[in-house]
Scaffold this active site. Structure first.
Site, PDB file in Angstrom:
ATOM      1  N   TYR A   1       8.513 -14.845 -12.441  1.00 24.22           N
ATOM      2  CA  TYR A   1       7.392 -13.902 -12.284  1.00 24.22           C
ATOM      3  C   TYR A   1       6.130 -14.459 -12.959  1.00 24.22           C
ATOM      4  O   TYR A   1       5.044 -14.449 -12.376  1.00 24.22           O
ATOM      5  CB  TYR A   1       7.804 -12.559 -12.898  1.00 24.22           C
ATOM      6  CG  TYR A   1       6.811 -11.435 -12.719  1.00 24.22           C
ATOM      7  CD1 TYR A   1       6.595 -10.841 -11.472  1.00 24.22           C
ATOM      8  CD2 TYR A   1       6.115 -10.923 -13.812  1.00 24.22           C
ATOM      9  CE1 TYR A   1       5.705  -9.788 -11.318  1.00 24.22           C
ATOM     10  CE2 TYR A   1       5.233  -9.864 -13.673  1.00 24.22           C
ATOM     11  CZ  TYR A   1       5.029  -9.299 -12.424  1.00 24.22           C
ATOM     12  OH  TYR A   1       4.147  -8.253 -12.279  1.00 24.22           O
TER      13      TYR A   1
ATOM     14  N   SER B   1      -0.939 -10.840 -13.663  1.00 26.40           N
ATOM     15  CA  SER B   1      -0.338  -9.901 -14.617  1.00 26.40           C
ATOM     16  C   SER B   1      -0.718 -10.350 -16.022  1.00 26.40           C
ATOM     17  O   SER B   1      -0.835 -11.550 -16.297  1.00 26.40           O
ATOM     18  CB  SER B   1       1.187  -9.914 -14.475  1.00 26.40           C
ATOM     19  OG  SER B   1       1.777  -9.227 -15.558  1.00 26.40           O
TER      20      SER B   1
ATOM     21  N   THR C   1       5.425 -17.485 -13.436  1.00 31.21           N
ATOM     22  CA  THR C   1       4.984 -18.651 -12.664  1.00 31.21           C
ATOM     23  C   THR C   1       4.094 -18.236 -11.490  1.00 31.21           C
ATOM     24  O   THR C   1       3.016 -18.807 -11.281  1.00 31.21           O
ATOM     25  CB  THR C   1       6.212 -19.432 -12.150  1.00 31.21           C
ATOM     26  OG1 THR C   1       7.002 -19.811 -13.267  1.00 31.21           O
ATOM     27  CG2 THR C   1       5.803 -20.668 -11.367  1.00 31.21           C
TER      28      THR C   1
ATOM     29  N   ALA D   1       0.806  -1.236   0.000  1.00 31.19           N
ATOM     30  CA  ALA D   1       0.000   0.000   0.000  1.00 31.19           C
ATOM     31  C   ALA D   1       0.831   1.274   0.000  1.00 31.19           C
ATOM     32  O   ALA D   1       0.280   2.362  -0.139  1.00 31.19           O
ATOM     33  CB  ALA D   1      -0.915  -0.010   1.230  1.00 31.19           C
TER      34      ALA D   1
HETATM   35  N1  LIG Z   1       3.357  -1.929 -12.626  1.00 33.28           N
HETATM   36  C1  LIG Z   1       3.069  -2.832 -13.536  1.00 33.28           C
HETATM   37  O1  LIG Z   1       3.318  -2.597 -14.740  1.00 33.28           O
HETATM   38  C2  LIG Z   1       2.431  -4.165 -13.173  1.00 33.28           C
HETATM   39  C3  LIG Z   1       2.028  -5.010 -14.226  1.00 33.28           C
HETATM   40  C4  LIG Z   1       1.417  -6.230 -13.905  1.00 33.28           C
HETATM   41  C5  LIG Z   1       1.226  -6.593 -12.576  1.00 33.28           C
HETATM   42  N2  LIG Z   1       1.646  -5.743 -11.589  1.00 33.28           N
HETATM   43  C6  LIG Z   1       1.427  -6.187 -10.212  1.00 33.28           C
HETATM   44  O2  LIG Z   1       0.754  -5.184  -9.483  1.00 33.28           O
HETATM   45  C7  LIG Z   1       1.210  -5.206  -8.122  1.00 33.28           C
HETATM   46  C8  LIG Z   1       1.711  -3.830  -7.718  1.00 33.28           C
HETATM   47  O3  LIG Z   1       2.761  -3.432  -8.598  1.00 33.28           O
HETATM   48  P1  LIG Z   1       3.421  -1.971  -8.566  1.00 33.28           P
HETATM   49  O4  LIG Z   1       3.967  -1.733  -9.919  1.00 33.28           O
HETATM   50  O5  LIG Z   1       2.503  -0.999  -7.970  1.00 33.28           O
HETATM   51  O6  LIG Z   1       4.672  -2.255  -7.595  1.00 33.28           O
HETATM   52  P2  LIG Z   1       5.612  -1.224  -6.787  1.00 33.28           P
HETATM   53  O7  LIG Z   1       6.952  -1.858  -6.743  1.00 33.28           O
HETATM   54  O8  LIG Z   1       5.494   0.164  -7.330  1.00 33.28           O
HETATM   55  O9  LIG Z   1       4.940  -1.281  -5.331  1.00 33.28           O
HETATM   56  C9  LIG Z   1       4.897  -2.529  -4.661  1.00 33.28           C
HETATM   57  C10 LIG Z   1       4.686  -2.325  -3.171  1.00 33.28           C
HETATM   58  O10 LIG Z   1       4.765  -3.621  -2.559  1.00 33.28           O
HETATM   59  C11 LIG Z   1       5.584  -3.512  -1.392  1.00 33.28           C
HETATM   60  N3  LIG Z   1       6.244  -4.772  -1.061  1.00 33.28           N
HETATM   61  C12 LIG Z   1       7.212  -5.411  -1.746  1.00 33.28           C
HETATM   62  N4  LIG Z   1       7.624  -6.494  -1.079  1.00 33.28           N
HETATM   63  C13 LIG Z   1       6.894  -6.550   0.070  1.00 33.28           C
HETATM   64  C14 LIG Z   1       6.887  -7.438   1.188  1.00 33.28           C
HETATM   65  N5  LIG Z   1       7.712  -8.490   1.273  1.00 33.28           N
HETATM   66  N6  LIG Z   1       5.999  -7.189   2.184  1.00 33.28           N
HETATM   67  C15 LIG Z   1       5.164  -6.105   2.144  1.00 33.28           C
HETATM   68  N7  LIG Z   1       5.146  -5.232   1.104  1.00 33.28           N
HETATM   69  C16 LIG Z   1       6.017  -5.454   0.086  1.00 33.28           C
HETATM   70  C17 LIG Z   1       6.621  -2.428  -1.750  1.00 33.28           C
HETATM   71  O11 LIG Z   1       7.236  -1.859  -0.587  1.00 33.28           O
HETATM   72  C18 LIG Z   1       5.762  -1.445  -2.545  1.00 33.28           C
HETATM   73  O12 LIG Z   1       5.193  -0.456  -1.710  1.00 33.28           O
HETATM   74  C19 LIG Z   1       2.284  -6.292  -8.044  1.00 33.28           C
HETATM   75  O13 LIG Z   1       1.702  -7.513  -7.614  1.00 33.28           O
HETATM   76  C20 LIG Z   1       2.745  -6.423  -9.484  1.00 33.28           C
HETATM   77  O14 LIG Z   1       3.280  -7.683  -9.796  1.00 33.28           O
HETATM   78  C21 LIG Z   1       2.232  -4.541 -11.850  1.00 33.28           C
END
Ligand SMILES: NC(=O)c1ccc[n+]([C@@H]2O[C@H](COP(=O)([O-])OP(=O)(O)OC[C@H]3O[C@@H](n4cnc5c(N)ncnc54)[C@H](O)[C@@H]3O)[C@@H](O)[C@H]2O)c1
Length: 252
Positions: free
Chosen positions: A155, A141, A157, A13
């Site tokens: 990823y 994703s 997987t 968050a």
């Molecule tokens: N950004 C994209 O293009 C994209 C595309 C497909 C899927 N996603 C998925 O959407 C979700 C969010 O992605 P995002 O781009 O906002 O990521 P981001 O890296 O900008 O933010 C991710 C957040 O998760 C937190 N986090 C990471 N490891 C953690 C842990 N062990 N415990 C608690 N918190 C943890 C981080 O501190 C961060 O605040 C993810 O599951 C990602 O795989 C993102």
């Protein structure tokens, strides 16, 4: 009381998509339990500043004992969890071919992106069953169904695993009026994505956007809008689905 004042637990968050979801669900009237490993207060502050209710919980989502303690604290301090958004995740950065993958990196990806979803679901389901209402939303994703550059097999997987977990939970929980769906974003403009751009020039985002049917950059609020709808009572009959929000990239 509808969804107003129900408690939504959102993982990851502190920034990116997770922060966008917290702000949107708070605007919808839910109480937000913002969970992250990073001690950032920005998400909570932005909600409280506009009259919403939120609290931050620091938790490494890959650790079952921390997840259990966090869910117990949220239930005690804010109330039973009615909405669970399993968004926290790490990106496949740097890309790594399977032949070069260490056990440690493989297990870290599985623990943070997939085990965490199971831990939170297991801890929250009894509260949802008690109220005969609940929402679970897991993050997959578009890469699971579309093209992924080499070096992201770990990823892909876990993102496929998120779909399996979603379908399994929807089967288990429908009789308790608990829905479980997955969101599959394409390429979204977030801090995590920027870290994957070695040049810092926005090339990754530009190239991804060029491959979409809708030639526009996807922002966290585009994803949050879909989460908001899945949480709403209008989506009572939607479960076991994967919703792609990717500018049509999985359609190309
Ligand atoms: N950004 C994209 O293009 C994209 C595309 C497909 C899927 N996603 C998925 O959407 C979700 C969010 O992605 P995002 O781009 O906002 O990521 P981001 O890296 O900008 O933010 C991710 C957040 O998760 C937190 N986090 C990471 N490891 C953690 C842990 N062990 N415990 C608690 N918190 C943890 C981080 O501190 C961060 O605040 C993810 O599951 C990602 O795989 C993102």
């Amino acid at each position: 009381m509808g969804i107003q004042r129900k408690v939504a637990l959102v993982t990851g968050a502190a920034k990116g998509i997770g922060r966008g979801i917290c702000e949107r669900l708070a605007a919808d009237g839910l109480v937000i339990a913002a969970v992250d490993i990073e001690p950032s207060s920005d998400t909570v502050k932005s909600i409280i500043d506009v009259g919403g209710r939120a609290a931050m919980y620091i938790c490494d989502v890959s650790k079952a004992d921390q997840v259990n303690a966090t869910v117990a604290a949220i239930a005690r301090e804010l109330g039973p969890v009615a909405v669970l958004v399993n968004n926290a995740g790490i990106h496949p950065n740097p890309p790594t071919m399977t032949k070069d993958m260490s056990d440690e990196r493989w297990h870290q990806m599985v623990a943070v992106d997939l085990d965490s979803m199971f831990y939170f679901a297991r801890a929250c389901i009894p509260m949802m069953q008690e109220f005969k209402w609940g929402r679970i939303i897991n993050f997959s994703s578009a890469c699971f169904d579309g093209f992924t550059p080499p070096g992201a097999t770990h990823y892909m997987t876990v993102k496929g695993g998120a779909v399996g977990l979603t379908r399994g939970l929807s089967t288990e929980l429908g009789s308790d009026f608990i829905t479980c769906n997955a969101i599959a974003p394409g390429t979204v403009d977030t801090p995590g994505l920027s870290e994957m751009d070695p040049t810092g020039s926005g090339m990754v985002l530009k190239a991804a956007t060029a491959s979409q049917l809708v030639q526009k950059i996807t922002k966290p609020h585009n994803i949050a809008a879909a989460v908001s709808w899945l949480v709403s009572e209008e989506a009572d009959m939607v479960t076991g689905q994967v919703i792609h929000i990717d500018g049509g990239v999985t359609r190309t």
